[in-house]
Design a protein around this motif. Structure first.
Motif, short mmCIF file in Angstrom:
data_model
loop_
_atom_site.label_atom_id
_atom_site.label_comp_id
_atom_site.label_asym_id
_atom_site.label_seq_id
_atom_site.Cartn_x
_atom_site.Cartn_y
_atom_site.Cartn_z
N UNK A 6 0.85 -1.19 0.00
CA UNK A 6 0.00 0.00 0.00
C UNK A 6 0.89 1.24 0.00
N UNK A 7 0.27 2.40 -0.18
CA UNK A 7 1.04 3.64 -0.17
C UNK A 7 1.75 3.83 1.17
N UNK A 8 1.05 3.51 2.25
CA UNK A 8 1.66 3.65 3.57
C UNK A 8 2.86 2.73 3.73
N UNK A 9 2.72 1.48 3.29
CA UNK A 9 3.80 0.51 3.42
C UNK A 9 4.97 0.87 2.51
N UNK A 10 4.66 1.29 1.29
CA UNK A 10 5.72 1.59 0.34
C UNK A 10 6.58 2.78 0.73
N UNK A 11 5.99 3.71 1.45
CA UNK A 11 6.73 4.92 1.85
C UNK A 11 6.98 4.95 3.35
N UNK A 12 7.14 3.76 3.94
CA UNK A 12 7.32 3.67 5.39
C UNK A 12 8.55 4.44 5.87
N UNK A 14 9.80 7.10 4.61
CA UNK A 14 9.46 8.52 4.61
C UNK A 14 8.66 8.89 5.85
N UNK A 15 7.71 8.04 6.22
CA UNK A 15 6.89 8.33 7.40
C UNK A 15 7.74 8.33 8.67
N UNK A 16 8.72 7.43 8.72
CA UNK A 16 9.60 7.38 9.89
C UNK A 16 10.36 8.69 10.05
N UNK A 17 10.97 9.16 8.94
CA UNK A 17 11.72 10.42 9.01
C UNK A 17 10.79 11.60 9.28
N UNK A 18 9.57 11.53 8.75
CA UNK A 18 8.60 12.59 9.00
C UNK A 18 8.23 12.66 10.48
#
Length: 214
Positions: A6-12, A14-18
């Motif tokens: 999913x979009x959330x999984x694929x950009x995990x 990025x979310x961590x750094x965010x």
């Protein structure tokens, strides 16, 4: 048919750094709120031992994966001695010491002057320890700071201690996440998380004390 991320999984990543960035900004612009979150913990005496917000977030992170695990695979994975033994060996005989060397090289040598050799950090004394002002404990000296006895230690040593303690601890929750995203054996991953959590009860304290020299 392969499962797509999913979009959330694929950009995990990025979310961590965010989230790291949001945490840093929040600590700067709203320190009172950061202290409020820090105070939401289960205490033993005056020492916080379990952060309730972190525990809640870990549960929300692990629960969706846990409910998808086939526990028949868990029983099979528990009988696989070689991968379990290899993981334990790496976690407790190699990783803590390599982390110590890496952390000391960067924080104690390479960036020590950048951090400041004379900059002090004030930390609480170990639970149950009551030393007079001026006493030396490890690399710290007991001082009165804002009306409370504290240990004054070089700031770079605090950073080093944090890196060492982080390096000793085997990852648990994120192992489930990365194993799931990599389409690994969820049963084996769960077994390793359980064993890592159990061995931490016995090895984390003594090994941390040894590497920190306390």
């Amino acid at each position: 048919m392969q499962r797509k991320l999913s979009i959330f999984e694929g950009y995990l990543t990025l979310w961590v750094f965010l989230c790291i960035g949001i945490g840093i900004v929040l600590g700067k612009v709203a320190p009172s709120f950061a202290k409020f979150l820090d105070g939401l913990a289960i205490y033993v005496g005056e020492a916080p031992v379990v952060s309730i917000p972190i525990a809640l977030c870990l549960f929300l992170m692990m629960y969706p994966i846990m409910v998808k695990i086939d526990f028949a695979e868990v029983l099979k994975a528990g009988k696989s001695i070689k991968p379990v033994g290899l993981t334990l060996f790496v976690n407790w005989a190699i990783k803590p010491f390599t982390m110590y060397v890496i952390a000391y090289f960067f924080l104690g040598i390479l960036f020590r002057h950048l951090i400041g050799t004379n900059v002090l950090d004030y930390v609480k004394m170990p639970f149950g320890l009551d030393l007079p002002v001026g006493a030396v404990h490890g690399d710290g000296t007991v001082v009165m700071y804002e009306g409370t006895k504290m240990l004054a230690i070089p700031l770079w040593r605090s950073y080093l201690a944090g890196a060492i303690l982080l390096g000793i601890a085997p990852c648990t929750a994120m192992v489930l996440v990365w194993g799931y995203l990599a389409r690994g054996n969820d049963g084996h991953t769960l077994v390793m998380v359980a064993i890592n959590s159990l061995t931490m009860l016995f090895f984390y304290g003594p090994l941390g004390g040894f590497l920190l020299g306390v």
